[in-house]
Design an enzyme around this catalytic site. Sequence first.
Site, PDB file in Angstrom:
ATOM      1  N   ARG A 107      36.922  32.759  43.178  1.00 15.08           N
ATOM      2  CA  ARG A 107      36.370  31.731  42.296  1.00 15.08           C
ATOM      3  C   ARG A 107      37.501  31.107  41.520  1.00 15.08           C
ATOM      4  O   ARG A 107      38.269  31.805  40.876  1.00 15.08           O
ATOM      5  CB  ARG A 107      35.392  32.347  41.288  1.00 15.08           C
ATOM      6  CG  ARG A 107      34.135  32.835  41.879  1.00 15.08           C
ATOM      7  CD  ARG A 107      33.052  32.991  40.835  1.00 15.08           C
ATOM      8  NE  ARG A 107      33.450  33.687  39.622  1.00 15.08           N
ATOM      9  CZ  ARG A 107      32.653  33.874  38.585  1.00 15.08           C
ATOM     10  NH1 ARG A 107      31.432  33.386  38.614  1.00 15.08           N
ATOM     11  NH2 ARG A 107      33.053  34.528  37.533  1.00 15.08           N
ATOM     12  N   THR A 111      36.933  26.037  37.327  1.00 16.32           N
ATOM     13  CA  THR A 111      35.723  25.319  37.765  1.00 16.32           C
ATOM     14  C   THR A 111      34.610  26.279  38.187  1.00 16.32           C
ATOM     15  O   THR A 111      33.464  25.852  38.341  1.00 16.32           O
ATOM     16  CB  THR A 111      36.038  24.428  38.976  1.00 16.32           C
ATOM     17  OG1 THR A 111      36.443  25.296  40.063  1.00 16.32           O
ATOM     18  CG2 THR A 111      37.155  23.448  38.684  1.00 16.32           C
ATOM     19  N   ASP A 203      34.466  42.827  35.956  1.00 16.29           N
ATOM     20  CA  ASP A 203      34.988  42.263  37.206  1.00 16.29           C
ATOM     21  C   ASP A 203      34.952  43.349  38.283  1.00 16.29           C
ATOM     22  O   ASP A 203      35.698  44.330  38.229  1.00 16.29           O
ATOM     23  CB  ASP A 203      36.418  41.774  36.985  1.00 16.29           C
ATOM     24  CG  ASP A 203      36.937  41.016  38.201  1.00 16.29           C
ATOM     25  OD1 ASP A 203      37.298  39.840  38.050  1.00 16.29           O
ATOM     26  OD2 ASP A 203      36.975  41.604  39.306  1.00 16.29           O
ATOM     27  N   ASP A 206      38.267  44.088  40.219  1.00 14.18           N
ATOM     28  CA  ASP A 206      39.255  44.807  39.403  1.00 14.18           C
ATOM     29  C   ASP A 206      38.855  46.271  39.221  1.00 14.18           C
ATOM     30  O   ASP A 206      39.700  47.165  39.271  1.00 14.18           O
ATOM     31  CB  ASP A 206      39.406  44.141  38.031  1.00 14.18           C
ATOM     32  CG  ASP A 206      40.194  42.842  38.115  1.00 14.18           C
ATOM     33  OD1 ASP A 206      40.891  42.629  39.132  1.00 14.18           O
ATOM     34  OD2 ASP A 206      40.111  42.044  37.171  1.00 14.18           O
TER      35      ASP A 206
HETATM   36  C1  PRP Z   1      33.516  37.798  42.393  1.00 15.57           C
HETATM   37  C2  PRP Z   1      32.422  38.498  43.177  1.00 15.57           C
HETATM   38  C3  PRP Z   1      31.845  37.369  43.989  1.00 15.57           C
HETATM   39  C4  PRP Z   1      31.965  36.207  43.043  1.00 15.57           C
HETATM   40  C5  PRP Z   1      30.616  35.960  42.439  1.00 15.57           C
HETATM   41  O1  PRP Z   1      34.617  37.602  43.158  1.00 15.57           O
HETATM   42  O2  PRP Z   1      32.881  39.568  43.939  1.00 15.57           O
HETATM   43  O3  PRP Z   1      32.535  37.118  45.188  1.00 15.57           O
HETATM   44  O4  PRP Z   1      32.894  36.578  42.031  1.00 15.57           O
HETATM   45  O5  PRP Z   1      30.646  34.817  41.677  1.00 15.57           O
HETATM   46  P1  PRP Z   1      29.825  33.513  42.024  1.00 15.57           P
HETATM   47  O6  PRP Z   1      28.450  33.979  42.390  1.00 15.57           O
HETATM   48  O7  PRP Z   1      29.876  32.747  40.744  1.00 15.57           O
HETATM   49  O8  PRP Z   1      30.495  32.796  43.144  1.00 15.57           O
HETATM   50  P2  PRP Z   1      36.014  37.050  42.569  1.00 15.57           P
HETATM   51  O9  PRP Z   1      36.097  35.569  42.700  1.00 15.57           O
HETATM   52  O10 PRP Z   1      36.222  37.617  41.213  1.00 15.57           O
HETATM   53  O11 PRP Z   1      37.071  37.611  43.607  1.00 15.57           O
HETATM   54  P3  PRP Z   1      37.494  39.122  43.936  1.00 15.57           P
HETATM   55  O12 PRP Z   1      36.351  39.739  44.706  1.00 15.57           O
HETATM   56  O13 PRP Z   1      38.691  38.941  44.764  1.00 15.57           O
HETATM   57  O14 PRP Z   1      37.754  39.849  42.640  1.00 15.57           O
HETATM   58  N1  URA Z   2      32.287  38.395  39.444  1.00 14.93           N
HETATM   59  C1  URA Z   2      32.418  39.629  38.900  1.00 14.93           C
HETATM   60  O1  URA Z   2      33.174  40.478  39.409  1.00 14.93           O
HETATM   61  N2  URA Z   2      31.724  39.910  37.791  1.00 14.93           N
HETATM   62  C2  URA Z   2      30.900  39.027  37.228  1.00 14.93           C
HETATM   63  O2  URA Z   2      30.252  39.352  36.216  1.00 14.93           O
HETATM   64  C3  URA Z   2      30.777  37.749  37.806  1.00 14.93           C
HETATM   65  C4  URA Z   2      31.478  37.453  38.929  1.00 14.93           C
END
Ligand code: PRP
Ligand code: URA
Length: 212
Positions: A107, A111, A203, A206
């Site tokens: 994400r 944005t 997160d 993380d």
């Molecule tokens: C997180 C999560 C989803 C996304 C959800 O990923 O694992 O993929 O956010 O958010 P959305 O519904 O608003 O799209 P992130 O972008 O943090 O990446 P990561 O899994 O690499 O930490």
């Molecule tokens: N992605 C995450 O990992 N946590 C949230 O709360 C939203 C998006």
Amino acid sequence: MERFKNVFVFDHPLIKHKVAILRDKKTGMKEFRELVEEITTVMTYESMRDVELVPVTVETPLEKCVQYKFPEESVAIVPILRAGLGMVNGVHKVFPTARVGHIGMYRDEETLEPQEYYCKLPDGIENKTVFLVDPMLATGGSACDALDALKKRGCRKIKFMAIIGVPEGVEKVAKAHPDVPVYVSTLDRQLNENGYILPGLGDAGDRLFGTK
Ligand code: PRP
Ligand code: URA
């Protein structure tokens, strides 16, 4: 969820118990990873009720009988990178021979728009039931784009599983992909101004991988 026929929110005591521990900020990386896997396994059981079985003849020590099994090689797992990786073993516990594809999405922090950076899927995925997995369904952007990407590559039977969702994200996916059953173990209250789920668990990537 009453408004959408394709949304299923689990109300299972075992899942509630495990999600409560998962959310706790004191839960460390190892336990977090184990819980994500365990919750996913329970969700996989629950989400399989409509998977078609094929008749097979089995010979017991006493006689032959017709039984029902999953067709060979009928399932694929596609985690949305990174956090979806934490759910793969949970589905593999149920479908150990499932092949695994990967879709990379992050994400944009300003944005909140998802950006696809990787996609590699197993051959023949278009004929399989695909479990698309990601622990968090926040705005729904990542899930919608990942579903578009799978459909563009011919997938027709897709199930989306997330551990925690919020109403706006679930609604977005349910509306954009009415043919896809959306399974969330828990429906949380809302998103905050940074697109994080409240109360949520922080997160997921993380916490799974120890990157913060
Ligand atoms: C997180 C999560 C989803 C996304 C959800 O990923 O694992 O993929 O956010 O958010 P959305 O519904 O608003 O799209 P992130 O972008 O943090 O990446 P990561 O899994 O690499 O930490
Ligand atoms: N992605 C995450 O990992 N946590 C949230 O709360 C939203 C998006």
